[in-house]
Design a protein around this motif. Structure first.
Motif, PDB file in Angstrom:
ATOM      1  N   VAL A 116      14.102 -36.951  11.034  1.00 50.71           N
ATOM      2  CA  VAL A 116      13.302 -36.622  12.214  1.00 50.71           C
ATOM      3  C   VAL A 116      13.707 -37.508  13.393  1.00 50.71           C
ATOM      4  N   PRO A 117      14.088 -36.918  14.536  1.00 47.82           N
ATOM      5  CA  PRO A 117      14.363 -37.718  15.731  1.00 47.82           C
ATOM      6  C   PRO A 117      13.119 -38.512  16.131  1.00 47.82           C
ATOM      7  N   ALA A 118      13.343 -39.769  16.505  1.00 43.77           N
ATOM      8  CA  ALA A 118      12.220 -40.666  16.790  1.00 43.77           C
ATOM      9  C   ALA A 118      12.465 -41.440  18.080  1.00 43.77           C
ATOM     10  N   PRO A 119      11.419 -41.794  18.800  1.00 47.07           N
ATOM     11  CA  PRO A 119      11.582 -42.586  20.023  1.00 47.07           C
ATOM     12  C   PRO A 119      12.233 -43.946  19.776  1.00 47.07           C
ATOM     13  N   HIS A 163      18.162 -30.638   6.073  1.00 49.71           N
ATOM     14  CA  HIS A 163      17.671 -31.349   7.256  1.00 49.71           C
ATOM     15  C   HIS A 163      17.282 -30.369   8.340  1.00 49.71           C
ATOM     16  N   SER A 164      16.763 -30.890   9.427  1.00 46.97           N
ATOM     17  CA  SER A 164      16.293 -30.068  10.534  1.00 46.97           C
ATOM     18  C   SER A 164      17.445 -29.713  11.466  1.00 46.97           C
ATOM     19  N   ALA A 165      17.360 -28.521  12.059  1.00 46.06           N
ATOM     20  CA  ALA A 165      18.340 -28.152  13.078  1.00 46.06           C
ATOM     21  C   ALA A 165      18.222 -29.047  14.307  1.00 46.06           C
ATOM     22  N   LEU A 166      17.112 -29.745  14.461  1.00 44.60           N
ATOM     23  CA  LEU A 166      16.929 -30.637  15.608  1.00 44.60           C
ATOM     24  C   LEU A 166      17.941 -31.771  15.636  1.00 44.60           C
ATOM     25  N   CYS A 167      18.476 -32.132  14.480  1.00 44.42           N
ATOM     26  CA  CYS A 167      19.399 -33.273  14.456  1.00 44.42           C
ATOM     27  C   CYS A 167      20.863 -32.850  14.366  1.00 44.42           C
ATOM     28  N   VAL A 191       9.712 -23.203  10.086  1.00 44.69           N
ATOM     29  CA  VAL A 191       8.382 -23.656   9.674  1.00 44.69           C
ATOM     30  C   VAL A 191       7.641 -24.215  10.891  1.00 44.69           C
ATOM     31  N   PRO A 192       6.326 -24.090  10.922  1.00 44.40           N
ATOM     32  CA  PRO A 192       5.564 -24.646  12.042  1.00 44.40           C
ATOM     33  C   PRO A 192       5.729 -26.167  12.130  1.00 44.40           C
ATOM     34  N   PHE A 193       5.676 -26.698  13.343  1.00 42.77           N
ATOM     35  CA  PHE A 193       5.704 -28.144  13.511  1.00 42.77           C
ATOM     36  C   PHE A 193       4.604 -28.776  12.669  1.00 42.77           C
ATOM     37  N   GLY A 194       4.970 -29.839  11.974  1.00 45.76           N
ATOM     38  CA  GLY A 194       3.978 -30.637  11.282  1.00 45.76           C
ATOM     39  C   GLY A 194       3.372 -31.656  12.234  1.00 45.76           C
ATOM     40  N   PRO A 195       2.503 -32.511  11.730  1.00 46.42           N
ATOM     41  CA  PRO A 195       1.833 -33.489  12.589  1.00 46.42           C
ATOM     42  C   PRO A 195       2.791 -34.426  13.319  1.00 46.42           C
ATOM     43  N   VAL A 196       3.899 -34.816  12.683  1.00 49.61           N
ATOM     44  CA  VAL A 196       4.818 -35.766  13.321  1.00 49.61           C
ATOM     45  C   VAL A 196       5.497 -35.128  14.526  1.00 49.61           C
ATOM     46  N   LEU A 197       6.103 -33.962  14.336  1.00 48.79           N
ATOM     47  CA  LEU A 197       6.780 -33.301  15.461  1.00 48.79           C
ATOM     48  C   LEU A 197       5.787 -32.888  16.543  1.00 48.79           C
ATOM     49  N   LEU A 204      10.224 -34.926  22.662  1.00 43.74           N
ATOM     50  CA  LEU A 204      11.281 -33.990  22.270  1.00 43.74           C
ATOM     51  C   LEU A 204      11.684 -33.104  23.437  1.00 43.74           C
ATOM     52  N   LEU A 205      10.703 -32.678  24.230  1.00 45.23           N
ATOM     53  CA  LEU A 205      10.999 -31.892  25.430  1.00 45.23           C
ATOM     54  C   LEU A 205      11.851 -32.698  26.400  1.00 45.23           C
ATOM     55  N   GLY A 206      11.469 -33.948  26.620  1.00 43.74           N
ATOM     56  CA  GLY A 206      12.204 -34.800  27.546  1.00 43.74           C
ATOM     57  C   GLY A 206      13.628 -35.053  27.104  1.00 43.74           C
ATOM     58  N   CYS A 207      13.860 -35.050  25.800  1.00 44.13           N
ATOM     59  CA  CYS A 207      15.214 -35.264  25.259  1.00 44.13           C
ATOM     60  C   CYS A 207      16.027 -33.977  25.214  1.00 44.13           C
ATOM     61  N   GLY A 208      15.386 -32.856  25.507  1.00 48.43           N
ATOM     62  CA  GLY A 208      16.090 -31.579  25.436  1.00 48.43           C
ATOM     63  C   GLY A 208      16.271 -31.063  24.019  1.00 48.43           C
ATOM     64  N   LEU A 209      15.523 -31.607  23.070  1.00 50.13           N
ATOM     65  CA  LEU A 209      15.665 -31.182  21.674  1.00 50.13           C
ATOM     66  C   LEU A 209      14.860 -29.922  21.373  1.00 50.13           C
ATOM     67  N   ILE A 210      13.831 -29.656  22.176  1.00 51.95           N
ATOM     68  CA  ILE A 210      13.076 -28.419  22.041  1.00 51.95           C
ATOM     69  C   ILE A 210      12.850 -27.841  23.439  1.00 51.95           C
ATOM     70  N   ALA A 211      12.489 -26.573  23.473  1.00 52.81           N
ATOM     71  CA  ALA A 211      12.151 -25.919  24.740  1.00 52.81           C
ATOM     72  C   ALA A 211      10.639 -25.795  24.858  1.00 52.81           C
ATOM     73  N   SER A 212      10.172 -25.628  26.067  1.00 51.58           N
ATOM     74  CA  SER A 212       8.740 -25.450  26.284  1.00 51.58           C
ATOM     75  C   SER A 212       8.255 -24.230  25.498  1.00 51.58           C
ATOM     76  N   GLY A 213       7.187 -24.412  24.778  1.00 52.87           N
ATOM     77  CA  GLY A 213       6.636 -23.322  23.973  1.00 52.87           C
ATOM     78  C   GLY A 213       7.105 -23.322  22.537  1.00 52.87           C
ATOM     79  N   ASP A 214       8.142 -24.085  22.208  1.00 50.63           N
ATOM     80  CA  ASP A 214       8.587 -24.164  20.816  1.00 50.63           C
ATOM     81  C   ASP A 214       7.489 -24.771  19.954  1.00 50.63           C
ATOM     82  N   ASP A 215       7.212 -24.148  18.838  1.00 52.75           N
ATOM     83  CA  ASP A 215       6.228 -24.697  17.921  1.00 52.75           C
ATOM     84  C   ASP A 215       6.680 -24.592  16.467  1.00 52.75           C
ATOM     85  N   LYS A 216       7.993 -24.258  16.298  1.00 49.76           N
ATOM     86  CA  LYS A 216       8.537 -24.168  14.951  1.00 49.76           C
ATOM     87  C   LYS A 216       9.843 -24.947  14.856  1.00 49.76           C
TER      88      LYS A 216
END
Length: 228
Positions: A116-119, A163-167, A191-197, A204-216
């Motif tokens: 999981v990408p982390a700050p 692993h996640s496509a996010l990484c 899969v829907p975002f869990g509590p961590v994501l 994640l939005l600021g890093c460009g890893l997800i788009a606005s409205g993404d919830d999976k």
């Protein structure tokens, strides 16, 4: 026993100590991929980052000789406990990633690593987040697996990595190919975002890893084989 939780799934029951990663969608996806591999008596299996031992036990049920590795004492204890409760033989050892298996060769390596990408750029040194946080790009552990797995596989041996496509799936494929393995994506599951994501949505939005409205989140299985 204090601090013990019961977790149930279609393929059985495992006990999960508090602070140990409980089987989730990524675990089950890896288990499905394992089910398609030729595993039987005499198959040597390495489960890296075993957590509760759920995947290690799945391989042991099919007769494999299983070594399960985790860097936390609680995970190793949980795996040993679950193996004993199931009447299965699993060698559970504590250590850093592939290090405890150095000098050995396996037919199959399985891993559901932290991804999981982390700050925080550095991995956490304690707490439950050790099971999922893996630096800003989520690749702190994945890159080490890509670099070291080939040296532990027999010719014809297989690595199954979830692993996640996010990484970065292309980065994983490229690194595995560079290490001498033939790699491809065999499974994808949204899969829907869990509590961590969900808690990191703005980061994640600021890093460009997800788009606005993404919830999976898309999970992938990468299968890499040592051809030579």
């Amino acid at each position: 026993m204090p601090g013990l939780l019961g977790t149930y799934h279609r393929s059985g029951r495992v006990m999960v100590l508090r602070g140990v990663y409980a089987p989730q969608e990524d675990t089950l996806l890896l288990g499905e991929a394992l089910g398609r591999e030729r595993v039987g008596a005499g198959t040597s299996v390495l489960d890296v980052g075993t957590g509760s031992g759920f995947i290690a036990l799945a391989a042991a049920r099919r007769g494999a000789r299983v070594t399960a590795v985790d860097r936390t004492r609680r995970a190793v204890l949980a795996t040993r406990l679950n193996a004993a409760l199931a009447g299965l033989r699993v060698e559970a050892v504590r250590g850093d990633l592939l290090t405890p298996a150095g000098g050995r060769r396996f037919d199959l390596i399985l891993s559901n690593p932290p991804y999981v990408p982390a700050p925080d750029a550095a991995p956490p040194r304690r707490g439950s987040a050790r099971a999922w946080d893996a630096g800003n790009d989520g690749r702190l552990v994945i890159d080490r697996l890509c670099a070291g797995a080939a040296g532990l596989l027999r010719p014809g041996g297989v690595l199954l990595l979830v692993h996640s496509a996010l990484c970065g799936v292309p980065a994983t494929l490229e690194r595995l190919e560079r290490a001498g393995l033939s790699a491809q994506v065999t499974d994808r599951r949204s899969v829907p975002f869990g509590p961590v994501l969900a808690s990191r949505r703005q980061w994640l939005l600021g890093c460009g890893l997800i788009a606005s409205g993404d919830d999976k989140e898309e999970l992938v299985i990468i299968r890499a084989e040592r051809i030579e």
